[in-house]
Design an enzyme around this catalytic site. Structure first.
Site, short mmCIF file in Angstrom:
data_model
loop_
_atom_site.label_atom_id
_atom_site.label_comp_id
_atom_site.label_asym_id
_atom_site.label_seq_id
_atom_site.Cartn_x
_atom_site.Cartn_y
_atom_site.Cartn_z
N SER A 51 -4.26 -0.62 6.95
CA SER A 51 -4.21 -1.64 5.87
C SER A 51 -3.64 -1.08 4.57
O SER A 51 -4.07 -1.48 3.48
CB SER A 51 -5.59 -2.27 5.65
OG SER A 51 -6.02 -2.92 6.85
N GLY A 111 1.42 -0.75 9.22
CA GLY A 111 1.54 -1.78 10.24
C GLY A 111 2.01 -3.09 9.64
O GLY A 111 3.20 -3.31 9.40
N GLY A 112 1.06 -3.98 9.36
CA GLY A 112 1.38 -5.34 8.91
C GLY A 112 2.39 -5.39 7.77
O GLY A 112 3.33 -6.20 7.79
N GLU A 130 -5.69 7.48 11.04
CA GLU A 130 -5.83 6.02 11.02
C GLU A 130 -7.24 5.65 11.46
O GLU A 130 -7.50 5.54 12.67
CB GLU A 130 -4.82 5.38 11.98
CG GLU A 130 -3.38 5.64 11.61
CD GLU A 130 -2.48 4.50 12.04
OE1 GLU A 130 -1.69 4.03 11.21
OE2 GLU A 130 -2.56 4.05 13.21
N GLU A 185 -4.49 1.67 19.33
CA GLU A 185 -4.35 0.53 20.25
C GLU A 185 -4.01 1.01 21.66
O GLU A 185 -4.40 0.38 22.65
CB GLU A 185 -3.31 -0.45 19.70
CG GLU A 185 -3.86 -1.20 18.50
CD GLU A 185 -2.82 -1.67 17.49
OE1 GLU A 185 -1.62 -1.69 17.82
OE2 GLU A 185 -3.21 -2.01 16.36
N TRP A 235 6.03 -1.49 13.68
CA TRP A 235 6.19 -2.94 13.89
C TRP A 235 5.24 -3.48 14.96
O TRP A 235 5.08 -4.69 15.10
CB TRP A 235 7.63 -3.26 14.30
CG TRP A 235 8.64 -3.14 13.21
CD1 TRP A 235 8.45 -2.74 11.91
CD2 TRP A 235 10.05 -3.45 13.32
NE1 TRP A 235 9.63 -2.77 11.21
CE2 TRP A 235 10.63 -3.20 12.05
CE3 TRP A 235 10.87 -3.90 14.36
CZ2 TRP A 235 11.99 -3.40 11.81
CZ3 TRP A 235 12.22 -4.09 14.12
CH2 TRP A 235 12.78 -3.85 12.86
C1 PEP Z 1 -1.03 0.73 12.34
O1 PEP Z 1 -1.10 -0.02 13.28
O2 PEP Z 1 -0.56 1.87 12.51
C2 PEP Z 1 -1.52 0.27 11.03
C3 PEP Z 1 -1.76 1.14 10.08
O3 PEP Z 1 -1.66 -1.08 10.88
P1 PEP Z 1 -2.04 -1.91 9.54
O4 PEP Z 1 -1.23 -1.29 8.42
O5 PEP Z 1 -1.64 -3.30 9.84
O6 PEP Z 1 -3.49 -1.71 9.33
#
Ligand code: PEP
Length: 248
Positions: free
Chosen positions: A210, A231-232, A166, A97, A10
């Site tokens: 993503s 994530g999103g 990632e 991050e 989240w």
């Molecule tokens: C994440 O932050 O672990 C991630 C995969 O983000 P998103 O799916 O938004 O790219």
């Protein structure tokens, strides 16, 4: 075949009201016995709320970071024992991050993974290259270095971790690694884990960056992709559930 894991991240989103609506919608759409393991990794202040709503359901939960220290004078930190008190099964460590904005080194990430394991919590160890590193042909070296630090610190317990590949350039950007690009890196990570433990088959390798309902099935069909870190799309119940349904 390895049971897949779909974990939501989240990030720093949510409120008591929004979390309740999101969790109730996810729980309503989850079968009693999903084909995959499913979890949400939430901001620490909401762990008690998530525990209360998800206890006894098929939805596990976790945190997004943990202290490398056991206890004491570390203002603002949250220990692994505290996460365990709130029933966390997972904790994300070394998210890009945190590496980027909080200067977390490979060694700090490894120490966090070790603290989680010592508390009986599965660390989801994130590794991944930046766009510049990929362009410079350094992808393999970067992810191997990041994972090697964890293997060096946790030793044979590496069989108890989850790894999330990632690519930094794919996180939150809408740019997804192709299934072939992701699989190529996952194969490298799988070989590294096989060399470190005879129990390598226990280690789930997630892809994150993503992932969404449109691309999840093709990514999850790759031989070395055992799930996703989302994530999103984990903030929208229907999108998250569609990814869960793609994980068979
Ligand atoms: C994440 O932050 O672990 C991630 C995969 O983000 P998103 O799916 O938004 O790219």
């Amino acid at each position: 075949m390895t049971r897949k894991l779909i974990a939501g991240n989240w990030k720093m989103n949510g409120s008591l009201a929004d979390n309740e609506a999101l969790l109730r919608a996810v729980l309503a759409g989850l079968p009693a016995a999903p084909a995959a393991d499913v979890a949400v990794c939430v901001p620490a202040p909401y762990l008690a709320q998530v525990q209360a709503l998800c206890q006894g359901t098929a939805l596990a939960w976790g945190a997004q970071d943990v202290s490398a220290h056991e206890r004491g004078a570390y203002t603002g930190e949250v220990s692994a024992a505290m996460l365990r008190d709130f029933g966390c099964r997972y904790v994300i460590v070394g998210h890009s991050e945190r590496r980027q904005y909080h200067g977390e080194s490979d060694e700090a990430v490894a120490a966090k993974a070790q603290r989680a394991l010592a508390a009986g919590i599965t660390p989801i160890v994130c590794v991944g290259e930046t766009e510049a590193q990929r362009d410079a042909g350094q992808t393999e070296a970067v992810v191997k270095r990041q994972l090697a630090a964890v293997i060096h610190t946790v030793g044979h317990c590496v069989s108890e971790i989850v790894v999330a590949y990632e690519p930094v350039w794919a996180i939150g950007t809408g740019k997804t690694a192709t299934p072939e690009q992701a699989q190529a890196v996952h194969a490298v990570l799988r070989a590294q884990i096989k060399a470190a433990t005879p129990q390598a088959a226990r280690v789930k390798l997630l892809y994150g960056g993503s992932m969404n309902p449109a691309n999840a099935a093709a990514l999850l069909a790759q031989p070395d992709i055992d799930g996703g870190l989302i994530g999103g799309a984990s903030l929208k119940a229907e999108e998250f559930l569609r990814i869960v349904r793609a994980a068979v």
